[in-house]
Every structure is written in structure tokens, then in C-alpha cells.
Design an enzyme around this catalytic site. Sequence first.
Site, short mmCIF file in Angstrom:
data_model
loop_
_atom_site.label_atom_id
_atom_site.label_comp_id
_atom_site.label_asym_id
_atom_site.label_seq_id
_atom_site.Cartn_x
_atom_site.Cartn_y
_atom_site.Cartn_z
N GLU A 1 -6.69 -18.99 13.10
CA GLU A 1 -7.90 -19.63 12.57
C GLU A 1 -8.87 -18.53 12.13
OE1 GLU A 1 -7.58 -23.51 15.56
OE2 GLU A 1 -9.40 -22.29 15.60
N PRO A 2 -9.94 -18.89 11.41
CA PRO A 2 -10.89 -17.86 10.97
C PRO A 2 -11.41 -16.98 12.10
CG PRO A 2 -11.35 -19.91 9.84
CD PRO A 2 -10.28 -20.22 10.85
N GLY B 1 -7.21 -14.88 16.13
CA GLY B 1 -6.00 -14.17 15.72
C GLY B 1 -5.07 -14.05 16.90
N ILE C 1 -1.75 -18.81 7.00
CA ILE C 1 -0.61 -19.67 7.30
C ILE C 1 0.49 -19.46 6.25
CG2 ILE C 1 0.16 -22.02 7.76
CD1 ILE C 1 -1.95 -20.81 9.77
N ARG D 1 16.11 13.25 -9.54
CA ARG D 1 14.97 13.99 -10.10
C ARG D 1 15.20 15.49 -10.00
NH1 ARG D 1 10.47 13.99 -13.42
NH2 ARG D 1 8.67 14.94 -12.41
N HIS E 1 15.67 20.73 -2.23
CA HIS E 1 14.51 21.48 -1.74
C HIS E 1 14.31 21.18 -0.25
CE1 HIS E 1 13.30 22.92 -5.69
NE2 HIS E 1 13.49 21.70 -6.16
N GLY F 1 6.37 11.51 -6.28
CA GLY F 1 5.29 12.18 -7.01
C GLY F 1 4.47 11.18 -7.81
N GLY F 2 4.08 11.57 -9.02
CA GLY F 2 3.27 10.69 -9.87
C GLY F 2 3.96 9.37 -10.16
N GLU G 1 1.72 -11.39 13.90
CA GLU G 1 2.35 -11.54 15.24
C GLU G 1 1.74 -10.58 16.26
OE1 GLU G 1 4.80 -14.16 15.64
OE2 GLU G 1 3.85 -14.44 13.70
#
Length: 385
Positions: A131-132, A135, A161, A270, A280, A341-342, A365
Amino acid sequence: MGHVFRTEEQQAAVDGLKRFLDAEIDPIFSKQYRDKFVPRDKMAEIMRRLTEFGLVSGIASEANGGMGLDWLTSLMLFEEVATTSADLSVPVLINSFGVVLLEKVAPPHLRERYLPGLLRGDSFVSMGISEPDVGSNVLEIKTRARRDGDHFIINGEKTWISNGEYSDFLICTCRTSDDPRKGLTHFLLDRKEHPYEVRGIHKIGFNSQSTAQIFLSDVRVPASNMIGNEGEGLRNTLTLFERSRVFVAAQGLGIARRALEEAVRYAKERRQHGKVIAGHQLIAAMLAEMATKVDAARLLTYRAASMIEAGVPAEMEAAMAKYFACEAAVKIARQAVQIHGGNGVTTEFLVEKLAREAIIAPIPEGTTQIQQLIIGRALTGVPAF
């Protein structure tokens, strides 16, 4: 990875499911509906296909029309679904625990009416606990069910929910008395017969499935729609949490495993400084750490599932699995983005989506912090709350 613990039957079941998921389901969630809501009819079509492999249907006994799979096998199958799509794993998880509650504690007339639809993949259930203002503190649920003759009138609000917009019925945790420990009761609300209002919630991830608010305003439900006895809601909910936490751990494990798989594939393709980046040392070290965490998460998760299957209390072990696997997912997905990376922050690659999903995993949970308190209480006998 992890195959050493599988029987031949388990491995065959997992392999068959994985082939289906890779070929037919992964493109739907990674491309067609990536971050977009999957409509109910499409989700039901997918759920019907999954029941053939023992998802949802496997968790019920053969006597009630299920496959009667053990908890560990069910968890292995669920791990494959979560690895393919965290979004898809949510309705599988919620419908599975709807099955557990209906089979274990629902009166025969409700079980006979609502269980077959879940086992076929035709219907969806929601579990109305949060509920608001509620928890992890289930004892403080405010949604009220007031007796009126042979009916109850329910008022309140539920939030976060899962399956909300898909749901055909709601198993709602309500307060039926002011006694905090004996005051909670489950009711089954049929969406057509006992209408409730549903509003979707948009999040940073998990948006291909439904997470919703549910509003209950003078919803009139027959007393015969009670699941379990009056006042047993807390006990039944806590028993369910121990089991569902293991499945949420497997959700975290699935996200982590997929992030590792994506990172390994990318590192082998890559090229930088004249060779593939897998060559590497720092990249190799990152992959090694990620793989070790994935396997550690799997071992903790499988251990808790095996204990539950054996009928051994596993509250601490389930909390450990959920805590470790979901936090591992956050770290592993983050490292997978770094290895890309990017490219890792673009929507062309799956790892940015996995990183967003991983952030969510430690919350449902019971948050990581709640799991730590459960573990601490189990170790010392001293509760924090």
C-alpha cells in the site's frame, strides 16, 4: 554454468525451454516491445506457450491439473525466463504464487473456478499486499474489510501491484480486525463481479509488463470468497514470502547472467589496441569477477529452493539468496555497461536496459536492508523491529 547440479531430466527441460525462448520470445522483449507495454492478449498468448514447458502449470500438483514439478526444477525453468526477459518473469512469478495460494489455502469452490485458467495461461492474478504507506511492514496494512451479513465491504488502496492491468482477479490482503497479528485476511475479488479500479505505474524499467495502483471503493465481496480462515492472512503471507523471495533471487540471477553473457559476447568481438578486448587483462578480470558472482548467486538460490522442497525452514537462506543475487545483478549489469564503453549507454545494446532493471531488483519482496535484518535476527535471535 551451473549444469553440475542438474539431473538429465532437469537439463532436458531447461534446454527445451531455452531453445523456445531464444527463438520466439527474446525478439519480442529485446526488440519488438523493448520498454513498451505488452498488451494483455499478447502476454496471455505467451503465457499459454510457457505453460507447455511447465511454467506456472508445473508448480501445481497433478491432482489439481498441474505437472507437480519440484521447487528446484520450477526455479531452474524460471531462471531461464528471467534471463531472457525480466519483464516476462513477473507475470510468471505472480501467477505461480497465485496458484500456490489457491491450491494450499483456498476453499474448493474458488480453487476449482480460478485455478484452471492460471494453469492454462488464460487468466492473470494480482496479489494485493503493498500500500502507499505499507511495504515490508505487512502488519500495518490499512485496507479494510468490514463484515456486512454474509458479505464483506472492502475499502483501501494497493500499490506496486504486478499484473494489475492484466488481472482477472485479485487476492487482496485486508484488515478484518484491529488485532495486528490476527487482523489480516485474504479475499478473492473477481474483477468483473467485484470491480476495482486499476492505474498503471511507469518506472525506469520493467515497463513491458503491468505494475499498477489498485483502488477499492465499497467493493462488496461474499464471505465465501475468503482464502484461508479469517485472521490467517499474516501467516499465509509470510509463508509465501519465504518462497517468493527465492524466485525474486532467481530474477536477479537472470538479469546478472544475461548481463554477463552480453559482456562476454561483446568482449570477444570488440577490438582495441590491435586485439579483442577480452584479451586485455583488466577486462578479463572484470569478466572473471562477474562470472564468479553469477555462480555464487545461483548456488545460494538453488540451496534455498532445495531446502524449501525438503520442507526445511529456509527464511535466512531465502533472504541471503535474495540479498546476494539482486545486489550482484546491480554490480554485474554496471560492469557489463562499462565493458561496452560508450556503446553500453545506447539503446542499440541490451546492457543499458539490464542496468535499469538491475536497479529495481533489490527492492521487491523486501529490500536488501530488510533481508539483512532477517539474516541478523536469524543469527542472533534479536529482532530489529
